[in-house]
Motif scaffolding. Structure first.
Motif, short mmCIF file in Angstrom:
data_model
loop_
_atom_site.label_atom_id
_atom_site.label_comp_id
_atom_site.label_asym_id
_atom_site.label_seq_id
_atom_site.Cartn_x
_atom_site.Cartn_y
_atom_site.Cartn_z
N UNK A 86 0.83 -1.21 0.00
CA UNK A 86 0.00 0.00 0.00
C UNK A 86 0.86 1.26 0.00
N UNK A 87 1.95 1.24 0.78
CA UNK A 87 2.84 2.41 0.84
C UNK A 87 3.49 2.65 -0.52
N UNK A 88 3.96 1.59 -1.16
CA UNK A 88 4.63 1.73 -2.46
C UNK A 88 3.64 2.30 -3.49
N UNK A 89 2.44 1.74 -3.51
CA UNK A 89 1.45 2.22 -4.47
C UNK A 89 1.04 3.66 -4.18
N UNK A 90 0.96 4.00 -2.90
CA UNK A 90 0.61 5.36 -2.53
C UNK A 90 1.64 6.38 -2.99
N UNK A 91 2.92 6.05 -2.81
CA UNK A 91 4.00 6.94 -3.25
C UNK A 91 4.03 7.02 -4.77
N UNK A 92 3.81 5.90 -5.44
CA UNK A 92 3.82 5.89 -6.90
C UNK A 92 2.67 6.74 -7.45
N UNK A 93 1.52 6.70 -6.78
CA UNK A 93 0.35 7.44 -7.26
C UNK A 93 0.56 8.95 -7.22
N UNK A 94 1.51 9.42 -6.41
CA UNK A 94 1.78 10.85 -6.31
C UNK A 94 2.59 11.38 -7.49
N UNK A 95 3.18 10.48 -8.27
CA UNK A 95 3.99 10.91 -9.41
C UNK A 95 3.10 11.33 -10.57
N UNK A 96 3.59 12.26 -11.37
CA UNK A 96 2.78 12.85 -12.44
C UNK A 96 2.27 11.81 -13.43
N UNK A 97 3.15 10.95 -13.89
CA UNK A 97 2.76 9.93 -14.88
C UNK A 97 2.90 8.55 -14.26
#
Length: 523
Positions: A86-97
């Motif tokens: 969940x943490x990895x996906x959350x951080x990835x979701x913050x990226x523009x693309x």
């Protein structure tokens, strides 16, 4: 794939081809294997989303912890793995693309040679991540190492031919060398230069704690918190070399070493009247006879076990030790071969301090050959090869060793050559860096290449840290390495042929045949 799980990253994978049932040979469930694949896919997606941008501290932490958690025998706790995911996906979701998670099915179903090379990269990265993690907790980091994780993971999402992935396979080895040097510096600058020490296998009466794994910081903190409490501390497995560090061995209640290699823990811990603290990998699913005495910390986790968090308050472990009370009388244990003590602490600083003696012994003919016999231990039949090999080495040869594979023979008494013992334990698996330093120094003394030295590497592998060390040796161009007890299931015939043709990588046969081949005048 239609199997309930697929995993072939360790040496003991089912049928030497892959674990595909509800439970892997290591004990992890199909659900856990699926979560580890999802974490890996999310990390690849994170690296792809980041592109060429510089990774942040949080992104690096998630990458290193995620890779380490998916290494064999580390994390069996699905709740903890889900939190990481969940943490990895959350951080990835913050990226523009933000890219979607990479599907590991694409890797496992890739063309055989591409799957093999990508697996070498991925499994090697998991090993590097473990070493990077240990250095980071001591405050040592290297930006080149950290950023390479993202570069290499991003490559795994791409298509290509063998020539597109081979350079990165070797670069994993190059970066791992830098990472092992970093960890060597972190350990020695924090705990001092290791020096040779004899470690008893006896356990004294009274309360005690057994600490396993590789993390010296956890041992230091445990020693601090148990000082003056009437509790003795015993190392297990890869923690044995800790006895050689000045800042650790100064604690009088660091007493000795308990048990043999990691794969024997379910038998050796069954009736142990003491708690066991696991700091890194090599945790096997605990048996009911001792599961209430197992504690974990750092990235190690198992469902139902008490986990010591970032506050590093070992009070639950200490209270359990006092409650159990230890043995009523001293217990005299032995190693696999009946020895009552082992030695360790022959790191590169110690050996290089007598390099002139080693060189003189070689020049005079008193020392005809040096073997590095080390690596992982495991339960698969055939590992007695390493015991027999060491036993059969001639009296005018020396044996360097490291990692937990040494438990097959480290209680043997092989005698000496001059003032030097014939058997010298260089430390943990990450101390392979020290062996490389020694080989390079000897090559300078003799003004030749490492491959021209009277030196042969005889390695045993089990998990992914052994993979990254092998890639480091290949990066350095070291040839004629003997590898066993079986070849990695993820290495395809074509990739194996490449390694054999270019590096003379040799599968082990029998101790007698291999020694004859190594020591023959034509070798």
């Amino acid at each position: 794939m239609s199997q309930e799980m697929f995993c072939f990253q360790c040496e003991q994978t089912a049928g030497c081809s892959g674990c595909t049932k509800k439970t892997g040979v290591c004990g992890k469930s199909a659900d856990t294997a699926k979560l580890q694949d999802e974490i890996t896919g999310a990390l690849i997606g994170l690296a792809k989303s980041l592109g060429e941008k510089h990774a942040s501290k949080e992104q690096i932490r998630l990458m290193v912890e995620g890779l380490f958690s998916t290494l064999t025998n580390v994390n069996f706790d699905n709740d903890d793995l889900n939190r990481q995911l969940s943490k990895i996906r959350g951080v990835k979701a913050l990226l523009a693309d933000a890219a979607p998670d990479y599907s590991m099915e694409l890797l496992w179903n890739a063309q055989e040679d591409i799957r093999s090379l990508k697996s070498l990269i991925l499994f090697g990265l998991r090993g590097v991540a473990a070493y990077a993690y240990h250095a980071t907790v001591l405050g040592y980091e290297d930006d080149t190492v950290n950023q390479f994780f993202f570069e290499a993971m991003r490559l795994l999402s791409k298509d290509g031919g063998m020539n597109d992935f081979l350079p990165t396979v070797l670069k994993v080895g190059e970066v791992n060398l830098k990472c092992m040097e970093l960890l060597d510096r972190a350990n020695t600058q924090t705990y001092g230069i290791p020096s040779p020490v004899t470690v008893p296998l006896k356990v004294e009466k009274g309360p005690f704690i057994v600490i396993s794994g590789h993390d010296l910081r956890d041992l230091k903190l445990l020693l601090e918190q148990t000082e003056g409490r009437g509790i003795q501390i015993y190392t297990h497995g890869e923690m044995l070399p800790a006895h050689a560090y000045p800042e650790l061995k100064k604690y009088s209640h660091l007493k000795g070493n308990f048990g043999t290699a990691w794969q024997n823990q379910q038998k050796e811990f069954a009736d142990l009247p003491a708690p066991i603290l696991f700091t890194t990998n090599c945790l096997m699913p605990p048996k009911s006879s001792y599961q209430d005495r197992v504690f974990t910390t750092e990235v190690v986790a198992y469902p139902g076990m008490v986990h010591i968090g970032e506050d590093k308050d070992f009070t639950p472990v200490i209270e359990k030790a006092l409650e159990l009370g230890g043995y009523r009388e001293d217990q005299n244990f032995t190693g696999i071969n009946g020895g009552t003590q082992v030695t360790t602490g022959f790191g590169h600083h110690t050996i290089l301090s007598v390099a002139d003696q080693v060189a003189d012994a070689v020049k005079s003919g008193a020392l005809k050959h040096i073997f590095l016999v080390g690596g992982c231990d495991g339960a698969r039949a055939g590992r007695n090869y390493y015991t027999e090999f060491v036993q059969k080495t001639p009296a005018d040869t020396a044996v360097l060793t490291l990692a937990c594979g040494k438990y097959r023979f480290n209680d043997l008494s092989l005698g000496t050559i001059g003032s030097l013992p014939r058997l010298m334990d260089m430390g943990q698996c990450n101390d392979a860096y020290g062996a490389i330093r020694v080989a390079s120094a000897l090559a300078e003394v003799f003004q030749c290449g490492v491959n021209e030295l009277p030196l042969t590497l005889v390695l045993s592998w089990y998990e992914q840290k052994a993979v990254c060390i092998l890639l480091t040796l290949l990066h350095l161009g070291i040839r004629n390495i003997y590898l066993g007890p079986s070849l990695p299931a993820f290495v395809s015939p074509n990739v194996l042929n490449f390694l054999v043709e270019n590096y003379q990588l040799t599968p082990i046969s029998t101790p007698e045949e291999d020694l004859k081949k190594i020591l023959s005048p034509q070798a």
